[in-house]
Design a protein around this motif. Structure first.
Motif, short mmCIF file in Angstrom:
data_model
loop_
_atom_site.label_atom_id
_atom_site.label_comp_id
_atom_site.label_asym_id
_atom_site.label_seq_id
_atom_site.Cartn_x
_atom_site.Cartn_y
_atom_site.Cartn_z
N GLY A 139 -10.62 18.98 2.94
CA GLY A 139 -9.30 18.36 2.64
C GLY A 139 -9.15 17.05 2.78
O GLY A 139 -9.99 16.67 3.72
N LEU A 140 -8.28 16.60 2.28
CA LEU A 140 -7.69 15.12 2.55
C LEU A 140 -6.50 15.08 3.24
O LEU A 140 -5.54 15.58 2.37
N ASP A 141 -6.13 14.53 4.38
CA ASP A 141 -4.72 14.40 4.85
C ASP A 141 -4.07 13.47 3.92
O ASP A 141 -2.68 13.58 3.42
N GLU A 142 -4.41 12.24 3.26
CA GLU A 142 -3.94 11.24 2.56
C GLU A 142 -4.79 10.41 1.92
O GLU A 142 -5.92 10.58 2.53
N VAL A 143 -4.32 9.86 1.03
CA VAL A 143 -5.40 8.77 0.39
C VAL A 143 -4.47 7.47 0.06
O VAL A 143 -3.57 7.49 -0.25
N ARG A 144 -4.99 6.42 0.89
CA ARG A 144 -4.31 5.26 0.75
C ARG A 144 -4.78 4.35 -0.52
O ARG A 144 -6.02 4.17 -1.22
N LEU A 145 -3.63 3.71 -1.52
CA LEU A 145 -3.93 2.99 -2.52
C LEU A 145 -3.35 1.52 -2.05
O LEU A 145 -2.21 1.52 -1.97
N GLY A 165 2.52 27.74 -4.55
CA GLY A 165 3.29 28.00 -3.27
C GLY A 165 2.73 26.49 -2.29
O GLY A 165 3.25 26.37 -1.30
N SER A 166 1.59 26.23 -2.56
CA SER A 166 0.94 25.06 -1.92
C SER A 166 -0.03 24.23 -2.71
O SER A 166 -0.48 24.66 -3.86
N ALA A 167 -0.10 23.19 -2.23
CA ALA A 167 -1.00 22.05 -3.21
C ALA A 167 -1.75 21.23 -2.02
O ALA A 167 -1.16 20.83 -0.77
N GLU A 168 -3.01 20.89 -2.34
CA GLU A 168 -3.72 20.17 -1.16
C GLU A 168 -4.72 19.45 -1.86
O GLU A 168 -5.22 19.75 -3.15
N LEU A 169 -4.81 18.05 -1.25
CA LEU A 169 -5.70 16.91 -1.99
C LEU A 169 -7.04 17.50 -1.45
O LEU A 169 -7.52 17.65 -0.16
N ARG A 170 -8.21 17.64 -2.44
CA ARG A 170 -9.57 17.94 -1.86
C ARG A 170 -10.53 16.75 -2.42
O ARG A 170 -10.62 16.27 -3.40
N LEU A 191 3.77 14.50 -7.38
CA LEU A 191 2.78 13.76 -6.53
C LEU A 191 3.74 13.24 -5.20
O LEU A 191 4.63 12.78 -5.50
N THR A 192 3.29 13.54 -4.04
CA THR A 192 4.21 13.29 -2.69
C THR A 192 3.43 12.27 -2.00
O THR A 192 2.13 12.40 -1.84
N PHE A 193 4.29 11.34 -1.47
CA PHE A 193 3.77 10.25 -0.63
C PHE A 193 4.30 10.20 0.81
O PHE A 193 5.56 10.63 0.81
N SER A 233 0.89 -1.04 0.03
CA SER A 233 0.15 0.01 0.00
C SER A 233 0.75 1.36 0.05
O SER A 233 2.19 1.12 0.65
N VAL A 234 0.37 2.36 -0.67
CA VAL A 234 1.10 3.58 -0.52
C VAL A 234 0.20 4.68 -0.19
O VAL A 234 -1.15 4.34 -0.13
N ARG A 235 0.71 5.80 0.50
CA ARG A 235 -0.24 7.02 0.71
C ARG A 235 -0.01 8.10 0.13
O ARG A 235 1.13 8.59 0.40
N LEU A 236 -0.67 8.63 -0.80
CA LEU A 236 -0.48 9.69 -1.42
C LEU A 236 -0.78 10.89 -0.37
O LEU A 236 -2.05 10.76 0.23
N GLU A 237 -0.02 12.05 -0.14
CA GLU A 237 -0.46 13.11 0.73
C GLU A 237 -0.41 14.39 0.16
O GLU A 237 -0.79 15.20 0.89
N GLY A 238 -0.19 14.53 -1.00
CA GLY A 238 0.03 15.94 -1.65
C GLY A 238 0.72 15.86 -2.84
O GLY A 238 0.83 15.26 -3.66
#
Length: 149
Positions: free
Chosen positions: A90-96, A71-76, A130-132, A59-64
């Protein structure tokens, strides 16, 4: 792999993608259908959409995300609120998990890029990484478009 090497690897991969390919791949992750919605040149934010496939065995966790022009990026995501009103959260992270495909689409999940320093124009291809929390960054070319491909 240390994070700086992962970023360098991602940057080199992204540089190759900017030449014209339509997706990005790490050993176990594939980024596809990546695009940003075109906005006016004075807009403070823009939204991004993509598909992410986990072909690996963990599993991996996408965080942003990161982009040189934001200047910033956010998963929403859009969710139904009280009285049927739709709202963003907002989503702190998404698990795949292994074998999962994650789709960021208009009206559902999206990547919000804010504090834009240089607004990309329709027709341009720009690199977004994409950051994990538990995987190296995955960088790819996002096409700027007025509507979904």
């Amino acid at each position: 792999m240390p994070r700086t090497l992962g970023v360098l690897r991602g940057a080199l991969l992204g540089a190759g993608l900017l030449a014209g390919a339509t997706g990005a791949a790490a050993d176990d992750l594939t980024l596809g259908n990546a695009w940003l919605r075109a906005v006016p040149p004075v807009a403070p934010a823009m939204a991004g959409y993509f598909d992410l496939y986990n072909r690996g065995n963990r599993s991996v966790r996408l965080e942003g995300a990161e982009a040189r022009f934001a200047g910033s990026a956010e998963l929403r995501e859009m969710v139904a609120g009280e009285g049927g009103q739709r709202r963003e959260r907002g989503l702190d992270e998404v698990r795949l998990d292994p074998g999962d495909r994650l789709r960021f689409r208009p009206g559902r999940r999206f990547l919000q890029l804010t504090r834009l320093t240089d607004v990309p124009r329709a027709g341009e291809r720009v690199e977004v990484c994409l950051t994990f929390s538990n995987h190296d960054d995955l960088c790819g070319a996002f096409e700027v478009r007025h509507s979904a491909p």
